[in-house]
Motif scaffolding. Structure first.
Motif, PDB file in Angstrom:
ATOM      1  N   ARG A  99       0.877  -1.223  -0.002  1.00  0.00           N
ATOM      2  CA  ARG A  99      -0.074  -0.024  -0.081  1.00  0.00           C
ATOM      3  C   ARG A  99       0.821   1.186  -0.091  1.00  0.00           C
ATOM      4  N   ARG A 100       2.104   1.187   0.661  1.00  0.00           N
ATOM      5  CA  ARG A 100       2.868   2.395   0.803  1.00  0.00           C
ATOM      6  C   ARG A 100       4.325   2.195   0.339  1.00  0.00           C
ATOM      7  N   HIS A 101       4.542   1.004  -0.467  1.00  0.00           N
ATOM      8  CA  HIS A 101       5.829   0.697  -1.114  1.00  0.00           C
ATOM      9  C   HIS A 101       5.619   0.314  -2.322  1.00  0.00           C
ATOM     10  N   ASN A 120       9.865   3.558  -0.089  1.00  0.00           N
ATOM     11  CA  ASN A 120       8.656   4.033   0.926  1.00  0.00           C
ATOM     12  C   ASN A 120       8.131   5.264   0.353  1.00  0.00           C
ATOM     13  N   GLU A 121       6.847   5.042  -0.284  1.00  0.00           N
ATOM     14  CA  GLU A 121       6.347   6.280  -1.078  1.00  0.00           C
ATOM     15  C   GLU A 121       5.923   7.389   0.099  1.00  0.00           C
ATOM     16  N   ASP A 122       5.703   7.354   1.191  1.00  0.00           N
ATOM     17  CA  ASP A 122       5.384   8.472   2.138  1.00  0.00           C
ATOM     18  C   ASP A 122       6.836   8.984   2.677  1.00  0.00           C
ATOM     19  N   VAL A 123       7.707   8.299   2.425  1.00  0.00           N
ATOM     20  CA  VAL A 123       9.250   8.898   2.723  1.00  0.00           C
ATOM     21  C   VAL A 123       9.147   9.169   4.022  1.00  0.00           C
ATOM     22  N   ASP A 124       8.758   8.311   5.037  1.00  0.00           N
ATOM     23  CA  ASP A 124       8.514   8.403   6.362  1.00  0.00           C
ATOM     24  C   ASP A 124       9.346   7.698   7.179  1.00  0.00           C
ATOM     25  N   LYS A 125       9.977   6.712   7.004  1.00  0.00           N
ATOM     26  CA  LYS A 125      10.717   5.510   7.109  1.00  0.00           C
ATOM     27  C   LYS A 125      11.624   4.903   6.348  1.00  0.00           C
ATOM     28  N   ALA A 126      12.717   4.519   7.128  1.00  0.00           N
ATOM     29  CA  ALA A 126      14.011   3.960   6.124  1.00  0.00           C
ATOM     30  C   ALA A 126      13.418   2.192   6.321  1.00  0.00           C
ATOM     31  N   ASP A 127      12.556   1.822   5.607  1.00  0.00           N
ATOM     32  CA  ASP A 127      12.185   0.563   5.613  1.00  0.00           C
ATOM     33  C   ASP A 127      11.887  -0.221   4.115  1.00  0.00           C
ATOM     34  N   ALA A 128      13.132   0.468   3.113  1.00  0.00           N
ATOM     35  CA  ALA A 128      12.940  -0.138   1.806  1.00  0.00           C
ATOM     36  C   ALA A 128      14.313  -0.661   1.672  1.00  0.00           C
ATOM     37  N   ASP A 129      14.453  -1.857   0.803  1.00  0.00           N
ATOM     38  CA  ASP A 129      15.769  -2.526   0.595  1.00  0.00           C
ATOM     39  C   ASP A 129      16.146  -2.364  -0.897  1.00  0.00           C
ATOM     40  N   LEU A 130      17.375  -2.701  -1.043  1.00  0.00           N
ATOM     41  CA  LEU A 130      17.943  -2.990  -2.234  1.00  0.00           C
ATOM     42  C   LEU A 130      18.029  -4.569  -2.353  1.00  0.00           C
ATOM     43  N   TYR A 131      17.473  -5.041  -3.436  1.00  0.00           N
ATOM     44  CA  TYR A 131      17.417  -6.451  -3.620  1.00  0.00           C
ATOM     45  C   TYR A 131      18.245  -7.047  -4.587  1.00  0.00           C
ATOM     46  N   CYS A 132      18.540  -8.248  -4.722  1.00  0.00           N
ATOM     47  CA  CYS A 132      19.051  -9.039  -5.899  1.00  0.00           C
ATOM     48  C   CYS A 132      18.136 -10.213  -6.083  1.00  0.00           C
ATOM     49  N   TYR A 133      17.763 -10.608  -7.357  1.00  0.00           N
ATOM     50  CA  TYR A 133      17.419 -11.771  -7.901  1.00  0.00           C
ATOM     51  C   TYR A 133      18.270 -12.409  -8.990  1.00  0.00           C
ATOM     52  N   ASP A 134      18.550 -13.717  -8.470  1.00  0.00           N
ATOM     53  CA  ASP A 134      19.404 -14.385  -9.298  1.00  0.00           C
ATOM     54  C   ASP A 134      18.628 -15.888 -10.206  1.00  0.00           C
ATOM     55  N   GLY A 135      17.291 -15.453 -10.207  1.00  0.00           N
ATOM     56  CA  GLY A 135      16.667 -16.507 -10.852  1.00  0.00           C
ATOM     57  C   GLY A 135      16.206 -17.701  -9.988  1.00  0.00           C
ATOM     58  N   GLN A 136      16.468 -17.676  -8.673  1.00  0.00           N
ATOM     59  CA  GLN A 136      16.205 -18.576  -7.765  1.00  0.00           C
ATOM     60  C   GLN A 136      15.554 -18.026  -6.553  1.00  0.00           C
ATOM     61  N   ALA A 137      15.977 -16.936  -6.024  1.00  0.00           N
ATOM     62  CA  ALA A 137      15.509 -16.293  -5.048  1.00  0.00           C
ATOM     63  C   ALA A 137      15.781 -14.736  -4.890  1.00  0.00           C
ATOM     64  N   LEU A 138      14.624 -13.989  -4.263  1.00  0.00           N
ATOM     65  CA  LEU A 138      14.612 -12.478  -4.155  1.00  0.00           C
ATOM     66  C   LEU A 138      15.389 -12.442  -2.789  1.00  0.00           C
ATOM     67  N   VAL A 139      16.555 -11.669  -2.647  1.00  0.00           N
ATOM     68  CA  VAL A 139      17.115 -11.604  -1.483  1.00  0.00           C
ATOM     69  C   VAL A 139      17.658 -10.124  -1.220  1.00  0.00           C
ATOM     70  N   SER A 140      17.430  -9.556   0.233  1.00  0.00           N
ATOM     71  CA  SER A 140      17.877  -8.157   0.419  1.00  0.00           C
ATOM     72  C   SER A 140      19.216  -8.367   0.716  1.00  0.00           C
ATOM     73  N   ARG A 141      19.919  -7.252   0.089  1.00  0.00           N
ATOM     74  CA  ARG A 141      21.276  -6.786   0.067  1.00  0.00           C
ATOM     75  C   ARG A 141      21.891  -5.668   0.847  1.00  0.00           C
ATOM     76  N   VAL A 142      20.890  -4.756   0.765  1.00  0.00           N
ATOM     77  CA  VAL A 142      21.209  -3.406   1.428  1.00  0.00           C
ATOM     78  C   VAL A 142      19.725  -3.206   2.014  1.00  0.00           C
ATOM     79  N   PRO A 143      19.642  -3.159   3.318  1.00  0.00           N
ATOM     80  CA  PRO A 143      18.184  -2.687   4.155  1.00  0.00           C
ATOM     81  C   PRO A 143      18.633  -1.312   4.595  1.00  0.00           C
TER      82      PRO A 143
END
Length: 296
Positions: A99-101, A120-143
């Motif tokens: 809803r907000r991301h 975070n579309e409201d830009v009110d909290k640092a709760d977004a991550d940089l992810y990597c998808y290798d074809g098997q799993a989507l993994v957070s790399r920088v939170p």
């Protein structure tokens, strides 16, 4: 660089939030998205043919896949698209509250892994991550970020660059292309320490290792050398550039998407190219971008 070079309108548009340009070398075509317009655009510069495919949700990034079609980041997660940009498989559900991301910009590393940031579309909290998808799993790399942006890789693949846009600091991580592992982040370019308006948004790297950053709210693209020093600033008649991309057969055209969201009527008079796709000839070519290649 030619001192007379300047940004011109490549496609006159009124995009609310143009983003994610990517050059498809096999098709000699440029693709990009209008996130708030729920659309993917395609331009063949040689013929000026411009087409638009509508989506049923916000689509934030689309990247060619090595085996055909595309991988795309949408609000609902990662999707496989066919060559006509139709959804064919839901690869991974969104790793955030939708809803907000949403996802933001992304691209592939030299080995073909898909890196995609969230925001975070409201830009009110640092709760977004940089992810990597290798074809098997989507993994957070920088939170713990607010608006992930500026993903790019150095020509030798030794560095991964990115930014949390509100901080105005572009960071870099030592990168291992063989494993996809990254080292601890370190500040690389601090816009707060130099006289440069705007917020670092999307980015691209050229063959010399220079980092080109779209300055959202700064009406320009800035170019930094491999040591992070400001080399040049290229102004434009659009207040909010969002992401640059090198394209054309020689990769010597810099395309830039722009946005007009939240701009007033007087803003649009002052910045009349806002929402258009812009282009500028450059002397140094960009890097060939990797297609998505899942691990087997």
């Amino acid at each position: 660089m030619n001192d007379d070079a300047k940004f011109e309108i490549a496609v006159p548009l009124a995009m609310e939030l143009g983003e994610g340009p990517v050059w498809h070398a096999d098709e000699a075509a440029l693709y990009w998205v209008d996130i708030k317009g729920f659309a993917v655009h395609r331009l063949v510069p040689a013929t000026a043919a411009h087409t638009v495919v509508d989506f049923d949700e916000a689509i934030t990034c689309v990247v060619p896949a090595a085996d055909g079609g595309f991988i795309a980041a949408c609000r609902s997660g990662l999707w496989q698209l066919n060559g006509q940009l139709t959804k064919t498989a839901h690869i991974s559900a969104a790793p955030y509250e939708t809803r907000r991301h949403r996802f933001n910009d992304g691209g592939c590393d030299p080995a073909g892994r898909f890196w995609i940031g969230a925001m975070n579309e409201d830009v009110d909290k640092a709760d977004a991550d940089l992810y990597c998808y290798d074809g098997q799993a989507l993994v957070s790399r920088v939170p713990a970020m607010t608006i992930t942006n500026g993903l790019a890789f150095s020509p030798d693949g030794a560095w991964l660059y990115h930014t949390d846009t509100p901080t105005r600091v572009i960071r870099r991580h030592a990168f291992d292309a063989a494993t996809g592992e990254i080292g601890p982040g370190e500040p690389w370019i601090d816009l707060n320490a130099i006289d440069l308006e705007g917020y670092p948004d999307g980015a691209a790297v050229d063959a010399d290792g220079h980092y080109w950053s779209a300055l959202f709210g700064g009406a320009a693209v800035a170019r930094f050398d491999e040591r992070g020093r400001l080399v040049a600033r290229y102004p434009m008649a659009a207040l909010n550039p969002t992401m640059p991309c090198f394209g054309g057969p020689d990769l010597k055209t810099l395309y830039v998407t722009t946005a007009r969201e939240d701009m007033t009527a007087s803003d649009l008079v002052r910045w009349p190219d806002s929402g258009a796709l812009l282009a500028m000839a450059v002397d140094t070519p960009g890097l060939v971008k990797s297609s998505f290649r899942p691990l087997t």
